[in-house]
Motif scaffolding. Sequence first.
Motif, PDB file in Angstrom:
ATOM      1  N   UNK A  43      -3.013  -9.970  -7.477  1.00 30.64           N
ATOM      2  CA  UNK A  43      -3.861  -9.236  -8.427  1.00 30.64           C
ATOM      3  C   UNK A  43      -3.371  -9.309  -9.856  1.00 30.64           C
ATOM      4  N   UNK A  44      -2.610 -10.361 -10.210  1.00 31.98           N
ATOM      5  CA  UNK A  44      -2.194 -10.519 -11.613  1.00 31.98           C
ATOM      6  C   UNK A  44      -3.362 -11.107 -12.410  1.00 31.98           C
ATOM      7  N   UNK A  45      -3.527 -10.591 -13.625  1.00 30.53           N
ATOM      8  CA  UNK A  45      -4.589 -11.069 -14.516  1.00 30.53           C
ATOM      9  C   UNK A  45      -3.941 -11.497 -15.822  1.00 30.53           C
ATOM     10  N   UNK A  90       0.347  -7.275 -14.653  1.00 31.59           N
ATOM     11  CA  UNK A  90       1.130  -7.599 -13.460  1.00 31.59           C
ATOM     12  C   UNK A  90       0.471  -7.004 -12.216  1.00 31.59           C
ATOM     13  N   UNK A  91       0.935  -7.475 -11.059  1.00 31.01           N
ATOM     14  CA  UNK A  91       0.383  -6.964  -9.803  1.00 31.01           C
ATOM     15  C   UNK A  91       0.691  -5.469  -9.669  1.00 31.01           C
ATOM     16  N   UNK A  92      -0.220  -4.769  -9.055  1.00 30.55           N
ATOM     17  CA  UNK A  92      -0.148  -3.331  -8.777  1.00 30.55           C
ATOM     18  C   UNK A  92      -0.084  -2.477 -10.037  1.00 30.55           C
ATOM     19  N   UNK A  93      -0.334  -3.085 -11.182  1.00 28.39           N
ATOM     20  CA  UNK A  93      -0.284  -2.334 -12.439  1.00 28.39           C
ATOM     21  C   UNK A  93      -1.584  -1.549 -12.621  1.00 28.39           C
ATOM     22  N   UNK A  94      -1.411  -0.339 -13.170  1.00 24.16           N
ATOM     23  CA  UNK A  94      -2.575   0.493 -13.465  1.00 24.16           C
ATOM     24  C   UNK A  94      -2.744   0.528 -14.983  1.00 24.16           C
ATOM     25  N   UNK A 119      -1.526  -0.394  -3.985  1.00 21.64           N
ATOM     26  CA  UNK A 119      -0.981  -1.751  -4.047  1.00 21.64           C
ATOM     27  C   UNK A 119      -1.956  -2.725  -4.711  1.00 21.64           C
ATOM     28  N   UNK A 120      -2.908  -2.187  -5.483  1.00 22.76           N
ATOM     29  CA  UNK A 120      -3.894  -3.027  -6.178  1.00 22.76           C
ATOM     30  C   UNK A 120      -3.727  -2.884  -7.687  1.00 22.76           C
ATOM     31  N   UNK A 121      -4.269  -3.850  -8.385  1.00 20.94           N
ATOM     32  CA  UNK A 121      -4.319  -3.770  -9.848  1.00 20.94           C
ATOM     33  C   UNK A 121      -5.588  -3.011 -10.222  1.00 20.94           C
ATOM     34  N   UNK A 122      -5.430  -1.941 -11.014  1.00 18.23           N
ATOM     35  CA  UNK A 122      -6.579  -1.101 -11.392  1.00 18.23           C
ATOM     36  C   UNK A 122      -6.748  -1.128 -12.900  1.00 18.23           C
TER      37      UNK A 122
END
Length: 1451
Positions: free
Chosen positions: A1211-1213, A1238-1242, A1398-1401
């Motif tokens: 889930x990195x953008x 980054x991954x799992x970043x809110x 565990x997701x990017x929001x």
Amino acid sequence: MTQLCRKKHPSNQQCFQNTVLVWFPCVYLWLLAPFYALKLYCHDCGCIRISTLCTAKTVIGGLSFQNTRLTFTVRCNAIHTNLTLTHCRTLSPTLSLSHSSTLPLSPKVLAICIIQLERIRGCRSSVFLFLFWVLAVVCSLVPLRAKIQLVMYEGITTDIVRYTAFFSYFSLQLAQLFLCCFADQPPEGKTVLEGVLNLHTQCIIFSVPLRLVVKGYRTPLEAGDLWNLREEDTSDKIISDLEEEWTTECAKLQEKTMAAGVALGTRLPDQAQILRKLQKEQSSGFCLLRTLARNFGPYFLTGTMCIIFHDFFMFAIPQVLSLLLGFMNEEDAPLWKGYFYATLMFLLSCLQSLFNHQYMYTCFTVGMRVKTAVMGLVYRKSLVINSASRRTCTVGEIVNLVSADTQKLMDFVVYFNAVWLAPIEIALCLFFLWQHLGPSALAGIATVILIFPLNGFIAKKRSKLQVQMKFMDGRIKLMNEILNGIKILKFYAWEKAFLEQVLGYREKELKALKKSQILYSISIASFNSSTFLIAFAMFGVYVLIDDKNVLDAQKVFVSMALINILKTPLSQLPFAMSTTMQAIVSLKRLGKYLCSEELKDDNVAKAPLSVLIDNGTFSWTKEGPPCLKRINVRVPQGSLVAVVGHVGSGKSSLLSAMLGETEKRNGSVSIKGSVAYVPQQAWIQNATVQDNVMFGREKQKTWYQRVLDACALLPDLEILPAGDSTEIGEKGLNLSGGQKQRVSLARAVYRKADVYLLDDPLSAVDAHVGQHIFDKVIGPKGVLRDKTRVLVTHGMSFLPQADLILVLVDGEITESGSYQELLSRHGAFADFIHTFASNDRKESVTETAAQRGRTSFFFLTFHILTGVCQFLATDCLFLPQVRLEMYMEYFKTIGMAFIIPIVFLYAFQQGASLAYNYWLSLWADEPIVNGTQVDTDMKLAVYGALGIAIFGTTVAISVGGIIASRHLHMDLLKNVLHSPMSFFETTPSGNLLNRFAKEIDAIDCMIPDGLKMMLGYLFKLMEVCIIVMLATPFAAVVILPLAILYAFVQSFYVATSCQLRRLESVSRSPIYTHFNETVQGASVIRAFGEQHRFIVQANKRVDFNQTSYFPRFVATRWLAVNLEFVGNGVVLAAAILSVMGKDTLSPGIVGLAVSHSLQVTGILSWIVRSWTDVENNIVSVERVKEYADTAKEAAWNVEGSSLPLAWPQTGTIEFQDYGLQYRKGLDWALKGITLKIQEREKVGIVGRTGAGKSSLALGIFRILEAAKGEIYIDGVNIAEIGLHDLRSRITIIPQDPVLFSGSLRMNLDPFDTYTDEEIWSSLELAHLKNFVSNLPDKLNYECSEGGENLSLGQRQLVCLARALLRKTKILVLDEATAAVDLETDTLIQSTIRQQFEDCTVLTIAHRLNTIMDYTRVIVMDKGHISEMDSPTNLISNRGQFYRMCREAGLV
């Protein structure tokens, strides 16, 4: 008379001239004058001032009278010198009656009296006097010829006075006839159709349509070139007469239904209800028909009289043909008789044409009025229909009622007379055949009797196949929802699922259509073959029963002429029966809708208190569970009442109950004064901002500015391209959610009403703007401070300032009182306040991604793209003729495999017909008496081959048409679904819906039917021309110029007709758009009491559409009349040339030529009609193909893509120098964005208006494509993968929750990829499990259109459940909790934190407290990132984010 027939020059019979020819017009005038005077007496249209035209008619009438007196004096003197003439001359009414003691009975005096009576009663033109002067002039032609011959032989000096008097008399009659061709000035205050020629003259020479046709050929027609509608054709006039009668009929039907209910009282209640419902549906259609008949029947009967006269002339022609063929057999017959019969046949053909087209004109006028009436009734019904009925009939179905069903009724009006008249015509044909062939005619009757049951069976089968209408309704309804929710479809990549649903409906529709068309083809084949079968049966029986029976030319060709007449009713009857069946279905559907239950006037009463509800119990349907129970509310005038409660507790239902929108089960509701209503979902008209705010009221500049300022709209108006004159797109597409809500609020405030019902208007705006609106508008110091305000709200900060708070739980008011009173009780409300009050003020000053951030984009692109759309529409509208490519496109979709056999079968059919008819002529000339040497086997073989050919052609075209229709619909659907969002934002849904409804219906039925007809008659015309030229080769000299004239007139007409069709199509779409808009905003329109204004607007749109339709059918009549005169010219040429070649031509070949030439009139008429229908309907192909060339999105899927199934795994953008433009040449919406998430970043995204927050989300989903740079997700460049591959792997929870009609399960999982356990799990996490468990059908619970049977908050929770079900690695939240209360918001936020840990929001923030614990916050400003860090660091930096937090009260 016998002496007359034997003379070589019959015009020398003075007795005939002075009796029959003088008496005939006079008897007509004397007999019909009393009835005409009675008609004028009953229809007073106002007095016309004495005009030059009226004076001229009166003066010429007086001169004519004096001239007749002079003639009488001269002839009286002649009596003394020539007594032998006395007997004949005294028989003349002009002498004996006109100039004796009975002077007042003179036809000239009577004509003058009628002219004055017409002026006094407001009759501008007179058909009655016009026909009198026509008869007078025609009857004077024979004496005129005789006088001219006498002058040439004897000289004028022999009787100069008498000759001068007669020539003057004839000139005065001609002058009267000429003046009768013009209409007088209208009575004062009357609007009329432009043009000075009167209506009956237009029907003959069509001078006014000619001007329009020529103008349309030379230059593109515009709306301003069309005529104004006559008063009797306008919506106001038609519906005002009809509405009262329909209301009475409905009341009677309701009484009958109730009486039936009482009669069924002994049965079970459920059975009684079902039976009562079925009975009401059956009766409602007949009630509607009876009401329409009562209003439009009398005028329709005048058309019926015309068709009866037409039939009289039609049956007279074969009798004259018999006389002509008898003349050909007589060797010593005088030649003048042949010319007389030829001329008489021509005149009868012309009269037949005139009466036929007057009938068609009347029918189309009645059809137009019926359409206007039904559309008006449906529109008015949509403004008063109650919620229960509204849920059973969607917008798409209502649009179908006013498009497809009204068209069926128009067809019914045109063909209804054929249902009863066709059997009479068939009987008359068989009677005349009996006269010629004796008992052998019974063989023809037997054939007809055998054919009728077959076609009755086919008609019954076809009526059952009208279920295709049900599938069509379903398809249109679904398309309407797709167009309304297209944004959701794009975000979720659901286009394929809905495409499959639409195609499912379409396949069922086409399957039913195919069966219906095949049955129709069998019906047509049997009826076409019946002509030959009848001839074969009758001639065969005739020659076999008696050897002395001889088939001569008279018997054969008079019988064939009668059989050809028989062909018309036989072919019309199945079509008329089919049309009637379809009309009955449409009448039932319309009746059912028009008789559906309405809102009761007594739902809300007037009261001393502002708002009073006493022990109220309310539900949305009569049978359904109550949505509100035991409601007691007393609101004093000028107080502010706040209504609070959880999602689905009944807050919006309480406001609906106050408006009278719900079913009142018990208690009473009363409101004092006028009401203004702001719905939870803002309803915006497709009009300017100013028009939306003023909403029909006059502009008060100071108050208007004050309202805009109070509702925080002034900053927005500065952004708009034309300020408050900027047009808002359909459904407010180019406004953000907050802007729509503020415009909706401004509309209510501007109204200056007594009571304001505000359904959570502050949820769609941020805290700062919300506080501004509360302080300036709603609160104790706002502009509404002296008004009664009922405010539904989730904002706790506003509650202390409320005079009364109502707490709703499950439809009941559990607590009520002031803020302090409720806190002091320490109940559930107090606990709720203590828990959430601290969070309430922690809201951002930013508006949402769907709001102000995209305002500048929308208005800029909308403004530019609308210009493009207008250019496209103009280009489409003003093409002088349909392009040849459209035909090629249509035939290409059918395929050459079908086209070649169709042409071959038609050619074979007409070849067989030609050989068969020529064989008959040889048989008729056969010298042998009994004719037994004729090979009957060959006859049967030719007939059999012909029958097969006819069946093959009709079935082949029907199947080919369905193939083309399937492909064109598929292409249209794919083109629309592949279009980018900008296309939907600039194209009204009414236009698109019109393509899928009306245009596809035309391609389904009208084009194949038109092609069948056109090809059949085109080949038949070729056959007739070949036969006429075989008989008299010299006829080519006449036929060739007539063909050139035909082609010339046709080319003129087609150019204009296509433009008129396009103008009509273009003016039809706004009707559907307005209907759509009205149905969706009906509650707002009712609350504001603006029903009348919207009805007037609907009337104007319908009238504008009819203004395009009326010239189109008048122009069609113009063409048909002119071309039928061309056909009658062929009849005259064939007959005259046959008489001239009497010595060389056999009666058989003459009979063949003349009987076939008699068909030319009908053939030309049908060719024109079918050709025009095809030309006009092929425009539908053009309009459907129009969207093939518009811009399209990238491919949904990329073939050979190596994208892993589990992508994205982390889930990195990553944005690399990313730039975005909404259109090439415009400013950058995003510029130079370089960012890695980054991954799992809110990550929270905030920013002020126009900052570019929403653009980031649109870029990630590729709703807009990158202008430069790239976006990488898990290292994959998203520009290189398919749109569905991208959009199905990431999830968004949008601001506007959209649901589709269908099961709840389908709304969560349209592809059926998840198990029921997974769906229930997602519902539990979305806090919906208890609610869904209590529903009667649980997951199969049917959501209504737009999810209207769920509250807005519940719909938002369904959207959350969708996201939980997909559980992708990237989640985008677009103001996902705006419509829910704070408690639910907290639950949602905690669910998101737990389930998407565990997701990017990415959250486009509305309430800042929801992102304060996020990893990072991105602050956008003018398209670039101005700040980016953790919330704590950004606050300590005291930058832009710090200022926003401070304004929200967080620091």
